[in-house]
Design an enzyme around this catalytic site. Structure first.
Site, PDB file in Angstrom:
ATOM      1  N   LYS B 108    -102.033  24.342 -61.271  1.00 44.20           N
ATOM      2  CA  LYS B 108    -102.369  25.722 -60.436  1.00 44.20           C
ATOM      3  C   LYS B 108    -101.528  26.697 -61.191  1.00 44.20           C
ATOM      4  O   LYS B 108    -100.368  26.426 -61.040  1.00 44.20           O
ATOM      5  CB  LYS B 108    -102.082  25.479 -58.983  1.00 44.20           C
ATOM      6  CG  LYS B 108    -101.827  26.597 -58.235  1.00 44.20           C
ATOM      7  CD  LYS B 108    -101.506  26.632 -56.738  1.00 44.20           C
ATOM      8  CE  LYS B 108    -100.996  27.713 -56.153  1.00 44.20           C
ATOM      9  NZ  LYS B 108    -100.599  27.785 -54.596  1.00 44.20           N
ATOM     10  N   GLY B 196    -100.753  32.165 -46.797  1.00 49.47           N
ATOM     11  CA  GLY B 196    -100.670  32.913 -45.742  1.00 49.47           C
ATOM     12  C   GLY B 196    -101.345  32.395 -44.674  1.00 49.47           C
ATOM     13  O   GLY B 196    -101.689  33.006 -43.409  1.00 49.47           O
ATOM     14  N   ASN B 217    -100.001  25.060 -46.651  1.00 49.57           N
ATOM     15  CA  ASN B 217     -98.633  24.352 -46.841  1.00 49.57           C
ATOM     16  C   ASN B 217     -97.680  24.819 -45.751  1.00 49.57           C
ATOM     17  O   ASN B 217     -97.513  23.766 -44.959  1.00 49.57           O
ATOM     18  CB  ASN B 217     -98.162  24.691 -48.206  1.00 49.57           C
ATOM     19  CG  ASN B 217     -96.921  23.803 -48.622  1.00 49.57           C
ATOM     20  OD1 ASN B 217     -96.340  23.449 -49.713  1.00 49.57           O
ATOM     21  ND2 ASN B 217     -96.335  22.979 -47.691  1.00 49.57           N
TER      22      ASN B 217
END
Lengths: 69, 269
Positions: B108, B196, B217
């Site tokens: 990522k 978010g 997360n």
């Protein structure tokens, strides 16, 4: 031999005798599973740690996996 | 049809496919901020996630640090992020180090210069994607939602695009909704909404509008009961996905009775 000054993860370390990368990692990290090593900007495969000699002035990075998003 | 055949109904959805791998679970879990590694392991189990992100850091020379990898089941894809990278070159270096560990070539890309808003630098992300995709990495770039950047990333070899919903760790939800919608509409690669998302309802909303997967997360790891929160997000993501493929009707401005408007008991003909 003269003492050898190296940098590991940004910290200066002094060793009195010659050592291999394998010795260094065993010396500094209590768990070498999943440790990845970089010597002077080059990744060193774990199979080469034993045959890789550390020299005065070397910069070593030892990294591992931690939690992250 | 009788009601005990829900597996057949769900089977109408096709799995999420990234770089030839198929995933039935569309919840990606970030592994940061957990109080301990067992909590993370519990969340992986309760959510059924098949992809987790991890970070690469210097080992602690003062105390014995334990890698997070033993807590991640072998069949779960490890997606190493390049957090800490401030430019393409640093992201490439981190990705190459991670690959050396032998736990795969999924990365990522996360390139961040700004310490207040932690917004990803799309230009540097494109540069890193070009290099890493050409080296055979499966590249999932994290971006500020932008159509031109997304197109450039796919051209550079990105396997997916991961637009942020709102600022990392902010729990603000789907602030970038309209821009993510454009990516869903225009891009052929999977759109994984990252950053978010602070509540399962927000994750469901994201999936309802057609996102292919959601990464969470902070909202899980910093909740009072992470394993329950992880399960809640996983269910919400599945619910949102099913809602999307069921093609819900559009919103109307006036009422439309649910019961028949004929045959009333008190009707006199």
């Amino acid at each position: 031999m003269l003492s050898m000054k190296i940098t590991v993860n940004g910290q200066e370390k002094v060793f009195e005798s010659s050592l291999s990368l394998e010795n260094l990692i065993e010396n500094l990290s209590q768990n070498k599973d999943h440790v990845i090593a970089e010597l002077n900007g080059n990744i060193i495969k774990s199979s080469k740690w034993l045959s890789t000699a550390i020299s005065d002035g070397d910069a070593i990075e030892l990294v591992t996996f931690v939690g992250g998003g | 049809m009788q009601g005990n055949n829900s597996n057949h109904i769900i089977a109408q959805d096709h799995p999420l496919e990234i770089a030839g791998k198929k995933f039935t679970n569309r919840f990606l879990l970030g592994t940061g901020k957990f109080k301990n590694k067992q909590e993370l392991a519990d969340c992986i189990q309760s959510s059924g996630t098949q992809i987790v992100t991890v970070a690469l850091r210097r080992i602690d020379l003062e105390q014995s640090g334990e890698s997070i990898l033993p807590y991640i089941p072998k069949d779960v894809i490890i997606l190493t992020n390049t957090s800490g990278a401030r430019n393409a070159q640093e992201a490439v270096r981190i990705a190459r180090l991670a690959k050396e560990s032998g736990c795969g070539n999924w990365v990522k890309i996360e390139v961040i210069n700004d310490s207040k808003y932690l917004l990803p630098d799309n230009n540097e992300t494109i540069k890193a994607t070009e290099i890493l995709a050409s080296e055979g990495f499966v590249v999932l770039p994290y971006i500020t939602p932008d159509l031109y950047a997304a197109r450039a990333l796919v051209k550079a070899g990105a396997a997916t695009v991961m637009p942020l919903a709102s600022l990392i760790g902010s729990n603000q939800g789907l602030k970038a909704k309209e821009f993510i919608k454009i990516l869903i509409e225009e891009m052929d690669v999977p759109i994984i909404v990252d950053a978010g998302i602070g509540a399962p309802s927000q994750a469901a909303e994201t999936m309802e509008m057609g996102a292919d997967a959601v990464l969470v997360n902070t909202a899980v790891a910093t909740s009072a009961n992470p394993a329950l929160a992880a399960k809640a997000f996983s269910l919400a993501i599945e619910a949102g996905r099913l809602a999307y493929i069921s093609r819900l009707p559009k919103q109307k401005d006036i009422a439309d009775a649910s019961s028949p408007l004929t045959g009333f008991l008190f009707e006199i003909s």
